[in-house]
Design a protein around this motif. Structure first.
Motif, mmCIF file in Angstrom:
data_model
loop_
_atom_site.group_PDB
_atom_site.id
_atom_site.type_symbol
_atom_site.label_atom_id
_atom_site.label_comp_id
_atom_site.label_asym_id
_atom_site.label_seq_id
_atom_site.Cartn_x
_atom_site.Cartn_y
_atom_site.Cartn_z
ATOM 1 N N ARG A 25 0.820 -1.220 0.000
ATOM 2 C CA ARG A 25 0.000 0.000 0.000
ATOM 3 C C ARG A 25 0.844 1.256 0.000
ATOM 4 N N ALA A 26 1.882 1.286 0.840
ATOM 5 C CA ALA A 26 2.746 2.465 0.938
ATOM 6 C C ALA A 26 3.452 2.728 -0.391
ATOM 7 N N LEU A 27 3.886 1.648 -1.054
ATOM 8 C CA LEU A 27 4.593 1.837 -2.324
ATOM 9 C C LEU A 27 3.641 2.369 -3.396
ATOM 10 N N ARG A 28 2.438 1.817 -3.438
ATOM 11 C CA ARG A 28 1.463 2.317 -4.423
ATOM 12 C C ARG A 28 1.106 3.777 -4.139
ATOM 13 N N LEU A 29 0.989 4.124 -2.858
ATOM 14 C CA LEU A 29 0.675 5.510 -2.489
ATOM 15 C C LEU A 29 1.811 6.448 -2.919
ATOM 16 N N ALA A 30 3.056 6.035 -2.674
ATOM 17 C CA ALA A 30 4.210 6.864 -3.049
ATOM 18 C C ALA A 30 4.246 7.086 -4.558
ATOM 19 N N ILE A 31 3.979 6.026 -5.322
ATOM 20 C CA ILE A 31 3.985 6.116 -6.787
ATOM 21 C C ILE A 31 2.885 7.075 -7.258
ATOM 22 N N ALA A 32 1.705 6.949 -6.650
ATOM 23 C CA ALA A 32 0.579 7.819 -7.033
ATOM 24 C C ALA A 32 0.888 9.275 -6.679
ATOM 25 N N LYS A 33 1.473 9.497 -5.496
ATOM 26 C CA LYS A 33 1.815 10.866 -5.087
ATOM 27 C C LYS A 33 2.810 11.498 -6.044
ATOM 28 N N ALA A 34 3.663 10.651 -6.641
ATOM 29 C CA ALA A 34 4.689 11.156 -7.553
ATOM 30 C C ALA A 34 4.145 11.406 -8.960
ATOM 31 N N GLY A 35 2.887 11.082 -9.201
ATOM 32 C CA GLY A 35 2.290 11.398 -10.499
ATOM 33 C C GLY A 35 2.236 10.241 -11.476
ATOM 34 N N MET A 36 2.440 9.000 -10.985
ATOM 35 C CA MET A 36 2.268 7.838 -11.861
ATOM 36 C C MET A 36 1.047 7.058 -11.379
ATOM 37 N N THR A 37 0.592 6.119 -12.209
ATOM 38 C CA THR A 37 -0.576 5.317 -11.856
ATOM 39 C C THR A 37 -0.136 3.893 -11.556
ATOM 40 N N PRO A 38 -0.238 3.464 -10.294
ATOM 41 C CA PRO A 38 0.129 2.079 -9.988
ATOM 42 C C PRO A 38 -0.829 1.129 -10.696
ATOM 43 N N THR A 39 -0.309 0.052 -11.245
ATOM 44 C CA THR A 39 -1.177 -0.922 -11.905
ATOM 45 C C THR A 39 -1.185 -2.193 -11.053
#
Ligand code: ZN
Length: 335
Positions: free
Chosen positions: A255-269
């Motif tokens: 969850r934390a990794l997906r959140l970090a990726i989303a915060k950075a402007g990418m879309t976790p798949t």
């Protein structure tokens, strides 16, 4: 080693509770006693060091740490040709394989460990014709060489001058230093990959933002890192190998990794869970547990006991059911 306070979660900014105190680097003897917090937000749950090493002293955490040495040379053994055939089939690479090799590659499915190592070696990256890939933290370039051989245009970046020199001597295009200082052009990569890097950096979201900037729209981003929600972490707690203080600054739940990726402007798949080296990681954790209890250790180099190999097998099967018990997570994202 000088330190800097990091009282709130570096991913979501929530408060945390102290989960582990008095952690020591029993693996490589870096100085200090370390404390790790756990984020209390249900949508994150990251673990981080508070305080963190001071950026100017971070190098002290790596003295005595294994450097990136060049691994095996890419020879054309039969085993590797079979592995290449398997990769071609699974990830769509355009190798022309003989029927015998194709058949042999199907047999690899009976060796899930080898399959997982082979997929990891290519960062699970699906084929893109004339694609440009960037590997962050490429070391001496073992995996970059495999990608180049498979047809990718490759660029690597790493902090370690010895590793970069080795990679260059192998004919690879590799830069030394920090990604943001490399000033790579915006939207210039079809794929950006990193394995066991994001947990080591002081500003993970900053690094991910730079990835978002230089990744092409609809490009592939892959980050591989220890899974803080793994069975091994639940079992070994403060002795879990994946904590690795003081080199691992943030340890991510999926969850934390997906959140970090989303915060950075990418879309976790999607998220994949890998038990490729689980028995050895669990064995290291058991050794750390014994060491911190003051016990003397059996000689190193012993294979993991049967109980831990069984745990690896169960972790692997849990991955097939999309349960996140395995020791490593592979997070895919796009832009
Ligand atoms: Zn958090």
């Amino acid at each position: 080693m000088r330190t800097v306070a990091q009282s709130n979660c570096p991913i979501c900014g929530s408060t945390g509770i102290e989960e582990y105190s008095d952690l020591r680097d029993s693996l490589y003897g870096a100085p200090g006693r370390w404390h790790m917090k756990r984020c209390t937000s249900g949508r994150c749950g990251a673990f981080w060091l508070d305080p963190m090493p001071h950026p100017d002293d971070l190098a002290l955490a790596y003295e005595g740490y294994y450097t990136h040495k060049a691994g095996f040379e890419m020879t054309h053994t039969l085993g590797e040709r079979v592995r290449d055939a398997m990769i071609s089939r699974r990830l769509g690479y355009p190798h022309r394989q003989s029927l015998a090799l194709q058949l042999a590659s199907h047999l690899l499915r009976f060796s899930p460990t080898r399959t997982e190592f082979a997929l990891h070696n290519y960062f699970y990256l699906p084929w893109r014709k004339s694609g440009h890939v960037l590997e962050i933290g490429c070391g001496a370039g073992d995996q970059l060489l495999a990608l180049q051989k498979a047809g990718w245009n490759v660029l690597g970046i790493d902090f370690d001058p010895d590793a970069v020199a080795t990679a260059k001597a192998r004919g690879l295009d590799v830069r030394l230093g920090d990604l943001r200082q490399a000033l790579l052009p915006a939207a210039s990569f079809d794929a950006i990959v990193m394995s066991h890097v994001i947990e080591h950096v002081i500003d993970p979201i900053g690094l991910l933002r730079e990835c978002a900037r230089i990744l092409k729209p609809r490009g592939d981003f892959v980050a591989i890192t220890p899974n803080a929600s793994s069975w091994g972490h639940r079992k070994f707690r403060k002795s879990w190998r994946g904590l690795e203080p003081p080199r691992h600054l943030t340890v991510f739940t999926p969850r934390a990794l997906r959140l970090a990726i989303a915060k950075a402007g990418m879309t976790p798949t999607r998220t994949r869970y890998s038990a490729r080296d689980a028995a050895n990681l669990l064995h290291s954790s058991a050794r750390i547990e014994k060491l911190s209890a003051g016990a003397s250790l059996e000689q190193s180099g012993q294979p993991p006991p049967r109980s831990l190999r069984t745990m690896e097998m169960i972790e692997r099967m849990s991955g097939w059911m999309r349960m996140g018990l395995a020791e490593e997570q592979v997070q895919f994202a796009t832009k």
